[in-house]
Structure formats: C-alpha cells, structure tokens
Enzyme design. Structure first.
Site, PDB file in Angstrom:
ATOM      1  CG  ASP A  39      -7.264 -79.790 111.950  1.00 18.66           C
ATOM      2  OD1 ASP A  39      -7.488 -78.561 111.938  1.00 18.66           O
ATOM      3  OD2 ASP A  39      -6.669 -80.351 112.888  1.00 18.66           O
ATOM      4  CD1 TRP A  40      -8.567 -73.304 109.119  1.00 18.13           C
ATOM      5  CD2 TRP A  40      -9.837 -75.061 109.677  1.00 18.13           C
ATOM      6  NE1 TRP A  40      -9.858 -72.854 109.331  1.00 18.13           N
ATOM      7  CE2 TRP A  40     -10.654 -73.902 109.671  1.00 18.13           C
ATOM      8  CE3 TRP A  40     -10.434 -76.274 109.994  1.00 18.13           C
ATOM      9  CZ2 TRP A  40     -12.013 -73.930 109.974  1.00 18.13           C
ATOM     10  CZ3 TRP A  40     -11.794 -76.309 110.302  1.00 18.13           C
ATOM     11  CH2 TRP A  40     -12.558 -75.159 110.282  1.00 18.13           C
TER      12      TRP A  40
END
Length: 784
Positions: free
Chosen positions: A297-298
């Site tokens: 995930d970012w």
C-alpha cells in the site's frame, strides 16, 4: 545474522527516523520473533505470534499453461537486466498515474500504470462511478458481480491503466464502525469470496491486472499506520481464524488468476503486513501458490532488507527503503540476486499473462487542471450501474403493500440525501474532487452515492432521487413538494406518501463515530408524526441502526439503498414504482442497538507506543456473533430482504454426493502440487444440493436462495453461508430448482496442527432458506 543485517539496513538506509529499540523490535518481529518490547514470546497467546518463513519462494508459473508461458517471457526479459535495471522495476517512480513502476528503456520495459479504485477510476474525466463493493455484494448475484468487474476492467483498459487497485476483501468488516467496510464485499467470507473471484475474473478478462487488497487483517482505520509517536495497531489473530475468515475470500481471487496483491499498513501478529514473512512467503506464496507480485500500500513499506526477504516485490509510490539501498543490499549479500530477479519476474509475469505487451494503450490519465484531449471510456455502463443499483437495494419493511407505488399524483420529499446539493451553506463541490475532498464531507451535503478516500469515485453526473422522482411524477402529471433542509418540515394533507432520505457516511483514514445520528432520526420521527404514509430511504456506507423509528406505525416502508453509484435516483425509482421487484439482501447484520455488537462495535484505541487488538472472538463476527448470543436478536439479520411477492421452498431438500462420503479423504492429497488459489482439491465439488423455489405471490420476482452449513465438532459457528443462487425471475405460480455445489473448502476447517484443510468425519447440517435466520429446508449429511 541475516535478521540483524535487515534491522541494521533499515536503520542505516531508511527514510524514517526510529529509536534503535523501536526499529530493531519491529524488524526482528518482521523476521519472525513477533515479540512486544519487554515481553517474552512464551508469554504471548498464540494469536500474537507470526512465525518466520524464509526464503521467499520464487514464482514458477506452474498453475497452468498460460502462467507457464507468461513466466517464460518474463524470465527471458529479466535475464538480460543488470542489477540496477532489475531493482528499478521493483520501485515506484513519480509519474502521471497514482503509481508508476520503473522502466527499462534499453529492453523496452514500460512503466506500468496503477490507479484507484475498486468501484471506478478516481479523479478522472469521462469515467463511470460504479456502485460500491458493499452494494454489489447486496445483489447476491454472481452474474452481476462478473459484469461489474468486466465493465470496470474495460474502463481501466480504455484509459491505458495496467493495474486496477481492487477488488477489496480487507477489511472484511469485523468492526461494525470500520471506515472502509463499504469498499469490501460484506463481512461474510463466502459472499466476499464469490464477489472477489467474479470481479477479478471480469477485470482481467478486459486485459487489466487486478490487485485484491488489503492483505491482511486491515480491519480498522484507527492507528492503522506507523506514526512518529507509535507503531501501527497490531491485529492479533489465531491461525484458524486467519484462514477461515480473513484469507478465505482472497483464495477466490487468486483462483481466478489475480496478478497482484496489495499488502496492508498495520501490523499482523506484531509484524508489519508488508514485511510479514508468514503472510507473504508462507500463506500467500507457498500455501496459496501465488504467481504474481505483492505491492505495498502507498508508503506501507517499513523496512528495506526485511521487506525484500519477507516477500514484498514492489514498493509504492516511490523508492521507499529500496532504490540505491536495495542495490547495495544485493552487492553486500543481504538480499540475494535470485530474490530481486524473482521480484522483477513476478511483476512482469502478469503483464505477459494478460498480453499487455500487444498493443496496450498508453496511459490517458491527467490532473483535472491539465488541458487534454479526453478519452471517454463510459460506453453504455450507465445501464449496468442502474441495474446493479436496483438489484442491491434492500427492502426491509413494507406494510400492507405500501410499495410499489401505483401512479401516485402527490408526493412529498424530505431530507438532505434526496438531492445532489442539499445544504445552502456547504461547499457544493462534493463530487469531482480529489482524494482529500472526500474526507471532510458531512451528512448535510447531498445524496450519498460513494464514500470517502482512495475508493471514492468521480462521477460524470449524479442522478439524485429527487431528480428521478421529478422525471417520473411529471409523466403522471402529478406534483411534488420538498424540503431538503429542515429537521421538522411541513407536511401536506393531500400527499399520498412522504419520502424521507437520510444517509450514513464513512471514509478511509477514520472510523465511524456512530451507526446512527440524531439529526436524521429526529427528521424521520418528525415527518412520521404528521404523515401516515412515511417511506424512509437510507443510503449507507455500511450498517445503520434504525430502532429509533423502525416500529413507528406511520413508517410503512424502509429501503436500504446502499451506495448505488451515479444512476442512484433511477435505480431507486425503478424499485419504488415496481419496474424492478426488489431482490437485494443485507450483506451485514443490523442490530437493534449499537451495544449489541459487543466488542465488534468500534475499533480498538490505545495511546500505547505499541497498540494492539486481539481478535479473541475468533470466527464469530456479524451473524455468527448474533447466532451465538440468542439474548440479543438482531433487527434485520444477514441475508434478509423483502420482495413484492412471496416464495415457498420445498421441504424435501436433496443432497447428492459426487462420490461415497466414506471415500472422501480427510486432507487434500499432499502429492498434488498447489496452484494459485490453494490445493486443487479444495475446489472439487463433493455434494450437490437441490431445492425447488416457487413464487406463491401475484407478482413476478426473483428470490435469493441461500445455503448454510453447520460443521461438526462443536467449535464452529452454528451455521455459515456456503452458497447462494438467484432464482428467477419467476412468474406467479412458477417453480424452479435452486442448485448449489458444495466444495471441499466449503465443508473444511483449518487444522492448525496439520497446517492443512481438514474435512471432518461426522454429521453436517445443511439448510436452505431466505436469510441466515429464515431457513425453510434442512437435511443432515454424514461424511465418513
């Protein structure tokens, strides 16, 4: 020493400043120790441990011939890369997309374009705003789930986006007030799994790489991320629950060929999910045979060498702890050349698996301030959006056939949710904004078609309920009266019905404060006090309690209208007027009181440096929890929904084995290799169940027949959903057979000691009915 090098590397080369104690503790847990600082691992309960699984298994393309060919192409390309080029593929770079992988121009390797989100391309023009995942789940319709995925995939493909960041089964919906439950496909693992599989198949049929998320145990927004004042929450769960609830729906997506998996922010059993070797190397890549890439995930990467060796393949949105540091780690032996080769191969194999090298369009994504030639990818998807919007609308109350309408001439419309722009003092730019624009929206700012954060959509238009009602009543030469603002609006003596529109919002980055709100409840009660035919419509991002007003004698009909997307009003009016006979079913349980959810109501909160939440309820979430607590019956159970007609189920349920039950092996054959999605025999049909459903009413309609199974042993929920079929539409008096196939996985439990799926010997109870509590036919089947 390898683990210590991992810790040292992240301390030395990381972009984040941690205390030595914190960093070493977190990184050693990633390596498998899973200790809290100051704790002895022997003192921790089982659910707090994350055992080490090394090395990271290389992908081999053995699932099927298509993967074999893709791997051959990817390996041939990666073999020509230098260390620097290989590492460049494993990291994100700034670019026009939400995420962009590194290029290798010398070999013609392009940057792959990643974009949000699971129910529509966010932040772009001439794209569609589809219904949210929770709304799609409410259809209980496999065909619509696939068509939804295919339409999403077509739009991603048309915009030149290689990787779609969805669908979602994490969060599964353990926490009733969870901020992102609406992105997922219900809190039942079977229903979520069917949706995950169908949507993944649809997206990838369009040539786009699906990225099911978030792997794993991302069940709350509170403390989900690392912060300078403390680690992320640790979601602590036992091995059986992890498999039977949280990993279960991802298996369906993997079986359909998912090319990517996104790992989550929080810790899992005290080890960050994107560097948890048990979750990545052990369960995902070994046990479930995953052939594709794991993307963070970012900004979810929390170590360099530790995450690489634990199974992370791609970090986003930038270099994170990799880049030049990963090149150094390869040269000094902390990360092997084989590992980075496998990373790059896993990233490129899905590219070849979906033949994206053959004329895939270049990315056509732009910031809204950039002048460009628009690429319109909407096609005729509005029709599908309208169909799903209606199919996922759940009728929960209908006194004396209040609905469907019979050409009313005078209607009153109340409530902030009825129109696109409700409150005159709020910013009207609710839709079309960016990621952050969705966070601050409140319930007085218009009708709810999506919710907030990275899963929010950017609709080309919004058909509000008020607009659609105006269109319809104009045809009948009727009149409307409305008040979108007042808490205690005026009613009219000649009105035939008063429609009250309320909603319940949720968003990424925070959890819901309540499952109700006082303003909306007072609005409903004030209208009902003066209008003897009050119809309430709830657009909701999840569970919304209604006991403040549901039993009021003047409230004659109630609809849970979910998050239906851009055609919201048209979908609703089709149901109100009977163009569509409602067949939507609740994908969650609505309690009478918020307190009835017990420990599952709200997220765990802690000011501690190392916060954690223990999933001590095990398998007993949502309807399983309520089935175990007979003293607190729900208001509306999982799977509940009314129709404008009635259905009868034949009591003579037929259950036919595909082979003699005594010959069914307890465990899958260990000699058979695992493929993507798990052991092949898990998907083998063991029993076929048949039940005749008949329309006994006077209106054509479709029934959602649901199958529940009780597993022997006394340590499982009394019943679990293991099948559903949309039967119909059926004409009045018409009957049709509902056919369910029960697989080995449907009937098995996870054996913690054997680390395999176990088919127990003994009596299995099989029920078929209209909801998790409305069970019409029953049969006992003995295995062994």
């Amino acid at each position: 020493m390898e683990y210590l090098r991992s810790a040292y590397d992240s301390l030395r080369g990381g972009q984040r400043v941690l205390s030595t104690k914190t960093a070493v503790s977190s990184l050693l847990c990633a390596a498998g120790c899973s200790m809290q600082p100051g704790s002895d691992v022997s003192e921790l309960p089982y659910y707090g441990r994350s055992p080490p699984v090394y090395p990271s298994p290389p992908g081999n393309g053995s699932t099927n011939s298509r993967w074999t060919t893709a791997y051959a192409d990817a390996r041939r390309l990666v073999a020509q890369m230098t260390v620097e080029e290989t590492v460049n593929v494993t990291r994100g770079w700034p670019g026009i997309c939400v995420g962009n992988t590194g290029e290798v121009p010398r070999l013609g390797v392009p940057a792959l374009c990643f974009a949000d989100g699971p129910n529509g391309i966010r932040g772009q023009e001439f794209v569609s705003a589809f219904p949210a995942g929770i709304h799609v789940a409410a259809t209980f319709d496999r065909d619509l789930m696939y068509r939804y995925g295919r339409a999403l995939g077509d739009e991603y493909h048309g915009k030149g986006i290689n990787v779609a960041l969805g669908p979602v089964a994490g969060p599964l919906g353990r926490v009733a007030r969870g901020g992102r439950n609406w992105e997922g496909l219900s809190n039942d693992p079977y229903l979520a799994g069917v949706g995950m599989g169908a949507i993944t198949r649809g997206i990838q049929a369009a040539g786009v790489i699906a990225t099911p998320k978030h792997w794993l145990l991302n069940e709350q927004e509170e403390r989900r991320r690392w912060a300078p004042d403390g680690d992320a929450i640790s979601a602590n769960v036992d091995d059986r629950t992890l498999h039977e609830l949280y990993a279960f729906p991802f298996m369906d997506a993997l079986r359909e060929g998912a090319g990517g998996i996104m790992c989550s922010y929080q810790r899992a059993n005290h080890s960050y999910a994107c560097q948890n070797s048990k979750l990545l190397n052990g369960i995902l890549k070994t046990e479930l045979g995953f052939e594709g890439f794991v993307v963070s995930d970012w900004d979810a990467q929390t170590s360099g060498v530790g995450s690489a060796n634990a199974g992370l393949d791609l970090t986003m949105p930038n270099a994170g702890f990799w880049g030049e540091s990963l090149i150094q780690a390869v040269h000094n032996g902390s990360v092997s050349r084989d590992r980075i080769t496998d990373m790059a191969t896993r990233i490129l194999a899905p590219y070849y698996y979906l033949r994206q090298e053959n004329g895939y369009p270049p990315p056509a994504v732009y910031p809204p301030t950039h002048k460009h030639f628009p690429v319109d990818v909407q096609e005729d998807h509005a029709k599908l959006i309208k169909e799903i919007g209606a199919a996922g609308t759940v009728l929960v109350k209908n006194v004396n056939k209040t609905l469907p309408f019979k050409k009313p001439r005078f209607l009153c419309v109340y409530g902030y949710d009825a129109t696109v722009k409700a409150s005159p003092w709020e910013n009207p730019d609710r839709y079309g904004g960016g990621y952050e624009a969705n966070f601050g929206w409140n319930t007085l700012n218009g009708t709810l078609i999506t919710a907030g954060g990275s899963g929010g959509t950017t609709p080309p238009y919004v058909v509000s309920p008020f607009q659609a009602l105006q269109e319809r009543i104009t045809k009948d030469r009727g009149i409307l009266r409305w008040d979108f603002y007042s808490e205690d609006p005026t009613t009219y003596a000649n009105t035939e019905a008063c429609l009250v529109f309320i909603n319940a919002y949720a968003s990424e980055s925070f959890d819901r404060a309540s499952l109700t709100d006082g303003f909306s409840d007072r609005l409903v009660l004030n209208v009902a006090a003066k209008c003897p035919n009050t119809i309430v419509v709830v657009h909701s991002a999840g569970i919304r309690t209604v006991d403040a007003w549901i039993t009021h004698p003047n409230i004659t009909a109630v609809l849970f209208a979910g998050l239906p997307g851009q055609e919201s009003g048209h979908s609703l009016v089709a149901v109100l007027y009977g163009d569509v006979n409602p067949s939507g079913r609740l994908p969650y349980t609505v309690a009478r009181n918020e307190a009835d959810y017990g420990a599952l109501l709200e997220p765990a909160t802690s000011p501690a440096r190392f916060p954690e939440t223990n999933f001590t309820e095990g398998l007993y979430i949502d309807y399983r929890h309520f089935d175990r607590e007979p003293a607190t019956p729900p208001r509306f159970e999982f799977g509940f929904g009314l129709s404008y007609t009635a259905f009868a189920y034949a009591p003579d349920l037929s259950v036919a084995p595909r082979r003699p039950p005594a010959d069914m092996a307890a465990y899958p054959d260990p000699a058979v290799p695992v493929v993507q999605g798990g052991h092949p025999s898990l998907w083998e049909t063991l029993f076929v169940v048949r039940c005749t459903v008949t329309n006994t009413g006077d209106t054509p309609g479709a029934e959602i027949a649901q199958l529940y199974v009780g597993v022997p042993g006394g340590d499982s929920p009394v019943r679990q959903l293991r099948g559903f079929v949309r039967v119909g539409p059926l004409a009045p008096g018409e009957g049709r057979e509902a056919v369910f196939e029960l697989t080995r996985r449907d009937l098995s439990v996870w054996d913690v000691a054997a680390q395999q799926w176990l088919l127990r010997r003994g009596p299995y109870e099989v029920w078929v009915g209209a909801s998790s509590r409305d069970l019409r036919a029953r049969r006992t089947v003995v295995v062994g």
